[in-house]
Design a protein around this motif. Structure first.
Motif, short mmCIF file in Angstrom:
data_model
loop_
_atom_site.label_atom_id
_atom_site.label_comp_id
_atom_site.label_asym_id
_atom_site.label_seq_id
_atom_site.Cartn_x
_atom_site.Cartn_y
_atom_site.Cartn_z
N TYR A 14 51.37 33.02 35.86
CA TYR A 14 51.68 34.27 36.18
C TYR A 14 51.63 35.01 34.56
O TYR A 14 52.51 34.70 33.97
N VAL A 16 57.74 37.53 41.11
CA VAL A 16 57.33 36.65 40.44
C VAL A 16 58.69 35.78 39.50
O VAL A 16 58.53 34.46 39.73
N ARG A 19 61.02 33.55 41.09
CA ARG A 19 60.75 32.30 41.86
C ARG A 19 59.98 31.18 41.07
O ARG A 19 59.83 30.23 41.45
N CYS A 20 59.64 31.58 39.75
CA CYS A 20 59.07 30.52 38.97
C CYS A 20 60.00 29.47 38.43
O CYS A 20 61.08 29.79 38.13
N SER A 21 59.41 28.42 38.12
CA SER A 21 60.06 27.19 37.56
C SER A 21 60.45 27.45 36.35
O SER A 21 61.62 26.98 35.72
N VAL A 43 60.04 30.55 32.90
CA VAL A 43 59.85 31.69 32.45
C VAL A 43 59.87 31.87 30.87
O VAL A 43 60.75 31.76 30.39
N ALA A 51 51.69 23.75 35.36
CA ALA A 51 51.43 25.03 35.80
C ALA A 51 50.41 24.93 36.98
O ALA A 51 50.17 25.92 37.64
N SER A 65 53.07 23.95 39.90
CA SER A 65 54.46 24.71 39.95
C SER A 65 54.02 26.09 39.49
O SER A 65 53.09 26.13 38.69
N ASP A 66 55.04 27.10 39.52
CA ASP A 66 54.51 28.31 39.12
C ASP A 66 55.38 28.68 37.68
O ASP A 66 56.76 28.28 37.51
N VAL A 67 54.54 29.27 36.61
CA VAL A 67 55.03 29.54 35.41
C VAL A 67 54.89 31.06 35.10
O VAL A 67 53.61 31.37 35.36
N ALA A 68 55.91 31.71 34.63
CA ALA A 68 55.57 32.95 34.22
C ALA A 68 55.70 33.22 32.75
O ALA A 68 56.36 32.53 31.98
#
Length: 287
Positions: free
Chosen positions: A3, A22, A25-27, A29, A72, A75-78
């Protein structure tokens, strides 16, 4: 998922609701910390977001992007960017790297100086190509950007000048010796940009050229756009050399000559304040 989240221009609360959801909830940031700054530092952002942030400087983003993109795909990375994520080409490169690795991405937009500059009253559709003005050194004094200013003015277009930011820079000596010692952050002021522009004008006259901009050209200085203490001043380029606008970030607009009556009326709201008693601060919030 990667993201890219725009943070807007003011403080921690300028993030969009979508962006904040976002971030929370990201793992991991990351906070991009070299193309721009907010009026608050990393600690204030962490307190409001409820998350720990990993600072990402130019070296991290341009040379160690694989670390940012690690995992990424599962999992979610911002990746947080002041203004809008596409305000710098570096961020497009990050997307291209992610795509090549099969990592999906999503962009969450926000306000940037490119559209918020309209707060000074100049009409956005009358802006031409944006230019950057960099800090000169004893041996490097580029003037090539002035050609774009000239072209814009010939077309009756305003020019937004983005002013230089120096964060985590090394002196030549420390760079040569490989010492990880960095210079204090510096942020160009409207005053400094105007003084360099006047020198370009003098240089062009010395070469027998007729400069497209003169000391009497109408300009607009802006500081901390989007913040509660934003400052705007409209006056001549000569006046911009001493206008007092306070701390960073600053931007400068060179008008395109002929103004719409509404633009003239709007600019009248921002008279040049009294000059400061000393040089403007170039210090900003600590990242």
């Amino acid at each position: 998922m990667l993201y890219l989240v725009g943070l807007g221009l003011g403080d921690a609360k300028d993030i969009t609701v979508k962006g904040l959801e976002v971030v929370r909830r990201c793992s991991r940031v990351y906070l991009e910390a070299y193309t721009s700054v907010l009026t608050v530092g990393k600690d204030a952002l962490e307190e409001f977001y409820g998350r720990k942030l990993i600072l990402a400087d130019r070296e991290d983003v341009e040379q160690e992007a694989d670390n940012i993109l690690k995992d990424a795909d599962v999992s979610d990375v911002a990746f947080l960017v002041v203004g809008d994520p596409f305000g710098a080409t570096t961020h497009s490169d990050l997307i291209l790297r992610a795509t090549s690795l099969g990592i999906p991405y999503r962009v969450i937009h926000n306000a940037s100086i490119l559209n918020a500059v309209g707060c000074c009253g100049l009409q956005l559709y009358k802006f031409g190509e944006t230019v950057s003005i960099v800090f000169w050194t004893d041996t490097w004094r580029p003037e090539s950007f002035f050609d774009k200013v000239k072209k814009n003015r010939q077309n009756g277009m305003h020019t937004l000048c983005l002013l230089d930011i120096k964060v985590k820079e090394q002196s030549l000596e420390n760079l040569i010796k490989g010492r990880k010692i960095y210079e204090p952050p510096r942020y160009m002021t409207v005053n400094q940009a105007a003084q360099q522009l006047l020198e370009v004008i003098r240089n062009q006259r010395a070469r027998g050229e007729e400069p497209a901009v003169t000391e009497e050209t109408l300009c607009v200085g802006l500081a901390r756009v989007g913040a509660e203490d934003q400052q705007i001043a409209a006056g001549t380029l000569q006046q911009m050399c001493s206008v007092a606008l306070g701390g960073p970030l600053h931007s400068l607009v060179i008008t395109g000559g002929s103004l719409h009556p509404l633009e003239v009326e709007m600019l009248s709201l921002f008279p040049v304040p009294e000059a400061s008693s000393g040089p403007q601060s170039t210090e900003g919030p600590r990242p």
